[in-house]
Design an enzyme around this catalytic site. Sequence first.
Site, mmCIF file in Angstrom:
data_model
loop_
_atom_site.group_PDB
_atom_site.id
_atom_site.type_symbol
_atom_site.label_atom_id
_atom_site.label_comp_id
_atom_site.label_asym_id
_atom_site.label_seq_id
_atom_site.Cartn_x
_atom_site.Cartn_y
_atom_site.Cartn_z
ATOM 1 N N LYS A 175 -6.823 17.353 -3.721
ATOM 2 C CA LYS A 175 -5.398 17.016 -4.554
ATOM 3 C C LYS A 175 -5.813 15.830 -5.434
ATOM 4 O O LYS A 175 -6.225 14.731 -5.049
ATOM 5 C CB LYS A 175 -4.601 16.429 -3.316
ATOM 6 C CG LYS A 175 -3.107 16.533 -3.458
ATOM 7 C CD LYS A 175 -2.614 15.908 -4.921
ATOM 8 C CE LYS A 175 -2.463 14.392 -4.677
ATOM 9 N NZ LYS A 175 -2.297 13.669 -5.827
ATOM 10 N N GLU A 251 -12.822 5.199 0.277
ATOM 11 C CA GLU A 251 -13.236 4.363 -0.712
ATOM 12 C C GLU A 251 -12.065 3.572 -1.652
ATOM 13 O O GLU A 251 -11.332 4.330 -2.106
ATOM 14 C CB GLU A 251 -14.094 5.024 -1.820
ATOM 15 C CG GLU A 251 -15.156 5.413 -1.164
ATOM 16 C CD GLU A 251 -16.268 6.123 -2.186
ATOM 17 O OE1 GLU A 251 -16.140 6.484 -3.164
ATOM 18 O OE2 GLU A 251 -17.432 6.301 -1.673
ATOM 19 N N CYS A 285 -13.095 0.622 -9.895
ATOM 20 C CA CYS A 285 -12.986 -0.335 -8.641
ATOM 21 C C CYS A 285 -13.894 -1.162 -8.674
ATOM 22 O O CYS A 285 -13.942 -2.224 -7.981
ATOM 23 C CB CYS A 285 -13.162 0.670 -7.398
ATOM 24 S SG CYS A 285 -14.532 1.816 -7.694
ATOM 25 N N GLU A 383 -5.899 -7.051 -6.936
ATOM 26 C CA GLU A 383 -6.745 -6.107 -7.786
ATOM 27 C C GLU A 383 -5.796 -5.717 -9.022
ATOM 28 O O GLU A 383 -4.496 -5.298 -8.786
ATOM 29 C CB GLU A 383 -7.146 -4.801 -7.046
ATOM 30 C CG GLU A 383 -7.803 -3.923 -7.944
ATOM 31 C CD GLU A 383 -8.240 -2.501 -7.224
ATOM 32 O OE1 GLU A 383 -7.215 -1.977 -6.584
ATOM 33 O OE2 GLU A 383 -9.131 -2.002 -7.291
HETATM 34 P P1 NAD Z 1 -3.572 5.773 -5.376
HETATM 35 O O1 NAD Z 1 -4.009 5.281 -4.133
HETATM 36 O O2 NAD Z 1 -2.251 5.522 -5.852
HETATM 37 O O3 NAD Z 1 -3.622 7.112 -5.440
HETATM 38 C C1 NAD Z 1 -4.856 8.114 -5.232
HETATM 39 C C2 NAD Z 1 -4.518 9.332 -4.891
HETATM 40 O O4 NAD Z 1 -3.836 9.456 -3.418
HETATM 41 C C3 NAD Z 1 -3.571 10.090 -5.816
HETATM 42 O O5 NAD Z 1 -4.291 11.381 -5.770
HETATM 43 C C4 NAD Z 1 -2.150 10.036 -5.206
HETATM 44 O O6 NAD Z 1 -1.336 10.962 -5.607
HETATM 45 C C5 NAD Z 1 -2.571 10.010 -3.651
HETATM 46 N N1 NAD Z 1 -1.740 9.639 -2.682
HETATM 47 C C6 NAD Z 1 -0.702 8.465 -2.877
HETATM 48 N N2 NAD Z 1 -0.055 8.295 -1.729
HETATM 49 C C7 NAD Z 1 -0.265 9.284 -0.942
HETATM 50 C C8 NAD Z 1 0.011 9.543 0.432
HETATM 51 N N3 NAD Z 1 1.062 8.665 0.992
HETATM 52 N N4 NAD Z 1 -0.469 10.293 1.265
HETATM 53 C C9 NAD Z 1 -1.559 11.090 0.576
HETATM 54 N N5 NAD Z 1 -1.969 10.923 -0.916
HETATM 55 C C10 NAD Z 1 -1.491 9.944 -1.453
HETATM 56 O O7 NAD Z 1 -4.729 5.065 -6.230
HETATM 57 P P2 NAD Z 1 -4.873 5.143 -7.949
HETATM 58 O O8 NAD Z 1 -3.734 4.187 -8.642
HETATM 59 O O9 NAD Z 1 -4.870 6.492 -8.200
HETATM 60 O O10 NAD Z 1 -6.210 4.623 -8.338
HETATM 61 C C11 NAD Z 1 -6.438 3.373 -8.049
HETATM 62 C C12 NAD Z 1 -6.874 2.854 -6.967
HETATM 63 O O11 NAD Z 1 -8.269 3.500 -6.691
HETATM 64 C C13 NAD Z 1 -7.655 1.211 -7.155
HETATM 65 O O12 NAD Z 1 -6.964 0.413 -6.077
HETATM 66 C C14 NAD Z 1 -9.206 1.336 -6.988
HETATM 67 O O13 NAD Z 1 -9.756 0.323 -6.838
HETATM 68 C C15 NAD Z 1 -9.367 2.464 -6.317
HETATM 69 N N6 NAD Z 1 -10.460 3.242 -6.549
HETATM 70 C C16 NAD Z 1 -11.570 2.857 -5.675
HETATM 71 C C17 NAD Z 1 -12.830 3.619 -5.719
HETATM 72 C C18 NAD Z 1 -14.073 3.193 -4.817
HETATM 73 O O14 NAD Z 1 -14.908 3.697 -4.886
HETATM 74 N N7 NAD Z 1 -13.708 2.177 -3.983
HETATM 75 C C19 NAD Z 1 -13.226 4.161 -6.728
HETATM 76 C C20 NAD Z 1 -12.044 4.318 -7.907
HETATM 77 C C21 NAD Z 1 -10.889 3.736 -7.568
#
Ligand code: NAD
Length: 479
Positions: A175, A251, A285, A383
């Site tokens: 997804k 992650e 991140c 963040e």
């Molecule tokens: P997000 O958590 O809003 O969304 C990530 C994904 O999860 C999307 O595909 C979204 O549709 C899905 N999602 C959202 N709610 C959900 C639910 N209830 N159930 C299932 N899926 C759901 O994150 P974002 O805004 O897309 O990305 C930014 C975040 O990602 C930041 O916090 C960043 O630090 C983190 N990040 C971490 C790493 C790492 O390796 N640790 C790498 C990249 C980004």
Amino acid sequence: MGFTFHCRHFINGQFVESGERFTNINPATEEELGWVAEGGREEIDRAVQAAKRALKGEWGKYSIHDRIAVIRRIGDLILERKEEFARLESLDTGKPYSLSAHLDIPRAAYNFHFFADYLHSVGTESYQMDSGQFHYAIRRPVGVVGLINPWNLPLLLLTWKMAPALAMGNTIVAKPAELTPMTATLLAEVMKDAGLPDGVVNIVHGFGPHSAGQFLTEHPDVNAISFTGETHTGKTIMAAAAKSLKRLSFELGGKNPNIIFSDADLDDVIETTIKSSFSNQGEVCLAGSRIYVQRPIYNQFLERFVERTKQLVVGDPFDSKTDVGALISKEHLERVSGYLDIARSEGRILVGGKRPQGLEKGYYLEPTIIVDVDDQCRVVKEEIFGPVACVLPFDTEEEVIARANDSDYGLSATIWTSDLKRAHRVAHQIESGVVWVNTWFLRDLRTPFGGMKHSGIGREGGAHSIDFYSELTNITVKL
Ligand code: NAD
């Protein structure tokens, strides 16, 4: 610009639509890029059933040699279409094309090449007992794995999970982030061209809550979820996945400290800190967003850091002179701008903090440096995920370790010093999954990658990915 790219789901080897659609916006121009099929419970279920069938079909009979060959071919085909992938990634995310072309896409291809090579040497344990009995373990796929990804490094992070999942013989329902669906759709074409059997990789577009993301995490026939995204989303997914006791790899977010001691090589520090603060618009991140500078060099650091930050070119992702592109969306720009309002009341914005002049359209923001804030300010604690860095002075090693660790997060840290002993001493005490010494973002895919505390659960990379994506069965033989 006349560009259109529609994103359909990829289920059981076919591109399919669903009743609902949503619009995909180019963050650099605010123009429509095309529509995206919006998946719901039904599409997720069809994809999961296809993945389940594929486990028992031709894919389940693939030898390790066959798996290596097809994974390698996927990597080759990504490279063959590198420009196309890079263009879509920059249109979708607003990141500079140079970054997509030199980092995101080559690394996505390398994720496949790396795990194709790695698979040659994947083994298990075997022990012999005094009495002659022996034990050996075998690896099997976990089953159907759900991959849920964020928008900041869309193809890089999707393939980081997909390659080891395929290497271990799993089938996949992915997804992608709703804001960046294009390269995942192109990847589906690559899967077909590489000859991967139908149903092994399925892609369902949609949102998170009450949409494809949530339905994937709740589906009883999904055996594992690998998720990269926000910490809060991770908690929601964990609760949903608990009902069917899924294996989880997370992650999550970070608020990563850069610790700069007075004896560091300042030229190197400045150039790398510019990257760790502002590359990919700070939407990384691993971004170093809390920069602790030892007091004797604090003013000198700040002067040079500000000067270099002012030189960064913000603008059109497809202009080769651009260093910093557009933020992902209007909502995200507003969220980051909200933090800048907090910074103005809690401290001081030294440079940046505004929409760049001459850019009327697009979600652009000048690279921003915040000073005169203390460790308890929200901009230091939370963040922000934008081109925003907080710079704070410190006096002693002991003090900076305590301040760096005073965070709910524990993803990465960077230590700058010429003192070898101090570098190791500090690295051993920093509570984070990744510590860089005198560098940043230097990755080797064999190494464990992931975060402590609220930055994640588990590690991926090399043997850690192999372990996550395989089930071990120990077999004991009495002779
Ligand atoms: P997000 O958590 O809003 O969304 C990530 C994904 O999860 C999307 O595909 C979204 O549709 C899905 N999602 C959202 N709610 C959900 C639910 N209830 N159930 C299932 N899926 C759901 O994150 P974002 O805004 O897309 O990305 C930014 C975040 O990602 C930041 O916090 C960043 O630090 C983190 N990040 C971490 C790493 C790492 O390796 N640790 C790498 C990249 C980004």
